[in-house]
Design an enzyme around this catalytic site. Structure first.
Site, mmCIF file in Angstrom:
data_model
loop_
_atom_site.group_PDB
_atom_site.id
_atom_site.type_symbol
_atom_site.label_atom_id
_atom_site.label_comp_id
_atom_site.label_asym_id
_atom_site.label_seq_id
_atom_site.Cartn_x
_atom_site.Cartn_y
_atom_site.Cartn_z
ATOM 1 N N HIS A 53 -13.732 -22.774 -21.322
ATOM 2 C CA HIS A 53 -13.048 -22.233 -22.484
ATOM 3 C C HIS A 53 -14.018 -21.394 -23.324
ATOM 4 O O HIS A 53 -15.231 -21.461 -23.151
ATOM 5 C CB HIS A 53 -12.476 -23.375 -23.330
ATOM 6 C CG HIS A 53 -11.267 -24.015 -22.711
ATOM 7 N ND1 HIS A 53 -10.589 -25.045 -23.300
ATOM 8 C CD2 HIS A 53 -10.603 -23.750 -21.545
ATOM 9 C CE1 HIS A 53 -9.563 -25.405 -22.538
ATOM 10 N NE2 HIS A 53 -9.566 -24.641 -21.470
ATOM 11 N N GLU A 55 -14.831 -21.489 -26.615
ATOM 12 C CA GLU A 55 -15.686 -22.115 -27.633
ATOM 13 C C GLU A 55 -16.982 -22.669 -27.041
ATOM 14 O O GLU A 55 -18.057 -22.495 -27.611
ATOM 15 C CB GLU A 55 -14.943 -23.256 -28.347
ATOM 16 C CG GLU A 55 -13.708 -22.826 -29.122
ATOM 17 C CD GLU A 55 -12.451 -22.830 -28.278
ATOM 18 O OE1 GLU A 55 -12.522 -22.462 -27.084
ATOM 19 O OE2 GLU A 55 -11.387 -23.184 -28.807
ATOM 20 N N CYS A 87 -12.775 -28.796 -26.725
ATOM 21 C CA CYS A 87 -13.549 -27.833 -27.516
ATOM 22 C C CYS A 87 -13.674 -28.290 -28.967
ATOM 23 O O CYS A 87 -14.674 -28.021 -29.620
ATOM 24 C CB CYS A 87 -12.877 -26.465 -27.478
ATOM 25 S SG CYS A 87 -12.990 -25.701 -25.878
ATOM 26 N N THR A 198 12.780 1.597 -5.991
ATOM 27 C CA THR A 198 11.483 2.219 -6.275
ATOM 28 C C THR A 198 10.575 2.152 -5.047
ATOM 29 O O THR A 198 9.851 3.094 -4.733
ATOM 30 C CB THR A 198 10.817 1.511 -7.485
ATOM 31 O OG1 THR A 198 11.642 1.721 -8.622
ATOM 32 C CG2 THR A 198 9.437 2.037 -7.761
ATOM 33 N N ASP A 202 9.185 5.501 -3.427
ATOM 34 C CA ASP A 202 7.769 5.847 -3.665
ATOM 35 C C ASP A 202 6.771 5.126 -2.771
ATOM 36 O O ASP A 202 5.603 5.486 -2.755
ATOM 37 C CB ASP A 202 7.374 5.514 -5.122
ATOM 38 C CG ASP A 202 8.283 6.166 -6.142
ATOM 39 O OD1 ASP A 202 8.987 7.113 -5.752
ATOM 40 O OD2 ASP A 202 8.282 5.730 -7.304
HETATM 41 C C1 AOF Z 1 -9.446 -23.712 -25.934
HETATM 42 N N1 AOF Z 1 -10.211 -22.646 -25.621
HETATM 43 O O1 AOF Z 1 -10.638 -20.824 -24.385
HETATM 44 C C2 AOF Z 1 -8.621 -21.974 -23.988
HETATM 45 C C3 AOF Z 1 -7.804 -23.068 -24.372
HETATM 46 O O2 AOF Z 1 -6.334 -26.701 -17.955
HETATM 47 P P1 AOF Z 1 -7.320 -26.820 -19.094
HETATM 48 O O3 AOF Z 1 -7.927 -28.172 -19.210
HETATM 49 O O4 AOF Z 1 -8.325 -25.703 -19.087
HETATM 50 O O5 AOF Z 1 -6.472 -26.667 -20.439
HETATM 51 C C4 AOF Z 1 -5.572 -25.629 -20.624
HETATM 52 C C5 AOF Z 1 -5.121 -25.658 -22.048
HETATM 53 O O6 AOF Z 1 -6.239 -25.447 -22.891
HETATM 54 C C6 AOF Z 1 -4.136 -24.560 -22.402
HETATM 55 O O7 AOF Z 1 -2.805 -24.944 -22.215
HETATM 56 C C7 AOF Z 1 -4.415 -24.393 -23.878
HETATM 57 O O8 AOF Z 1 -3.826 -25.425 -24.616
HETATM 58 C C8 AOF Z 1 -5.914 -24.568 -23.943
HETATM 59 N N2 AOF Z 1 -6.624 -23.306 -23.752
HETATM 60 N N3 AOF Z 1 -8.248 -23.879 -25.357
HETATM 61 O O9 AOF Z 1 -9.868 -24.549 -26.728
HETATM 62 C C9 AOF Z 1 -9.872 -21.775 -24.664
HETATM 63 N N4 AOF Z 1 -8.258 -21.110 -22.985
HETATM 64 ZN ZN ZN Z 2 -10.987 -25.907 -25.047
#
Ligand code: AOF
Ligand code: ZN
Length: 365
Positions: A53, A55, A87, A198, A202
């Protein structure tokens, strides 16, 4: 409550989040910027594939200096244990003193809990900065989570007199800059959809072809009720590289007897590595796509397909590129024109691409 600096840093986090649109799978593309004394200590976007993620990456970059800093995040930090700890906990552990959040997370595993973890640890939390921009950047994720369908963008190129072209004849409506923008829009999407008409006209590849944008091709979907996609088409021949789904949407009353060769064509498509997906309605198809983690769908053509999405209220954003030339009598009329966009849409962007004009509309309800 927010300063010019707050807006600037959240703006940066939002731009970062847009960078990985179309690359993070079912996970939203989130941006995070960590700031102390007006200086950016770490900035990151959700990694390709959705992990790590934003953070945790930004905190890694900031290191020890994160203590006492402000974190700007475009989505509420997660609170659930996935492959890594939440996070929200990482922000607490790093000792940040303030977290500014653009949008709360509709994911039921997170919604509100991420904020509680931060507040319980004594961190100052502020929510809603640049919310409108955030809603656009995260439109796909929000639509999938709340309505269980992808966010749908329709794109059409129209001539100055509102035509799409001439039947059976290739007419160039827009120039190279507008066409390059189409590739950017493809790259930001999880899937691209066109009608069988389409493909027949194309024989498109529907891949992203822009310098520096390799490896960003979304899956390709053809609306093809009768399963007529030619095995010799570019799409089928490249299906082992970038997946192709033939989606056949027809009412349950469909009589299979009326087309005895259909099964033969279906088997041939399956043999060629194409997936065949049969549903009873367009909404059902979108529901199925959302179930596969597809958050954003880019509908590229043609006229019938665009009109169908539009009239079934399944269009969330419409992008009309208008070229300077006229097609004149005998042209193929566009179902959507800048002059008659329905009252339910508002224009949010008008931009020149060389000699072409691009209008972007957003659903207003
Ligand atoms: C954050 N920071 O950059 C993102 C978040 O499958 P996981 O465990 O990675 O969790 C997915 C969930 O995490 C997604 O549905 C959303 O709630 C959150 N995404 N959260 O803190 C991030 N991409
Ligand atoms: Zn997270």
């Amino acid at each position: 409550m927010w300063s010019a600096d707050d807006r600037r840093f959240m703006g940066a986090a939002l731009r970062l989040s847009r960078w990985h649109l179309g690359l993070t799978g079912a996970n939203p593309s989130v941006g995070c910027v960590i700031v102390k004394d007006g200086r950016i200590l770490g900035a990151a976007v959700t990694a390709q594939g959705g992990r790590p993620h934003a953070e945790t990456q930004a905190l890694d970059l900031a290191g020890e200096e994160a203590r006492g800093a402000t974190a700007y995040v475009t989505l509420e930090p997660c609170s659930h244990f996935g492959k890594t700890p939440p996070c929200a906990n990482a922000l607490v552990a790093a000792g940040v003193s303030r977290v500014v959040i653009c949008l709360t997370d509709p994911d039921p595993r997170v919604s509100g809990r991420g904020i509680s973890i931060l507040r319980d640890a004594g961190i100052q939390v502020e929510i809603g900065l640049l919310e409108e921009e955030g809603r656009r950047a995260l439109a796909g994720y929000l639509m999938r989570k709340t309505k269980h369908r992808p966010h749908v963008t329709l794109k059409l190129a129209v001539s100055a007199d509102g035509m799409l072209g001439r039947r059976g004849e290739e007419v160039s409506i827009t120039g190279p800059l507008a066409r390059a923008q189409v590739h950017v829009l493809r790259a930001e999407s999880d899937a691209i959809l066109v009608g069988i008409g389409t493909v027949m006209a194309d024989d498109p590849e529907l891949t992203v072809r822009l310098p520096g944008m390799t490896g960003r091709s979304p899956i390709r979907i053809v609306l093809d009720r009768r399963l007529e996609l030619p095995l010799t088409s570019h799409l089928v021949r490249s299906a082992s590289g970038v997946p192709v789904i033939v989606a056949s949407v027809q009412a349950p009353a469909f009589d299979a007897q009326s087309d005895p060769e259909r099964d033969v064509r279906r088997d041939a498509l399956l043999q060629a590595g194409v997936e065949v997906l049969e549903t009873g309605s367009l909404s059902e198809l979108l529901h199925e796509l959302a179930g596969r983690g597809i958050s954003s769908l880019f509908v590229e053509g043609g006229a019938t397909v665009a009109a169908t999405f539009f009239h079934q209220n399944l269009a969330d954003r419409v992008i009309l590129s208008q070229g300077p030339g006229e097609i004149g009598p005998g042209g193929l009329e566009s179902p959507l024109k800048p002059s008659d966009m329905a009252a339910n849409f508002v224009m949010i962007r008008a931009e020149a691409y060389g000699r072409d004009l691009c209008f972007e509309y957003e659903r207003s309800f």
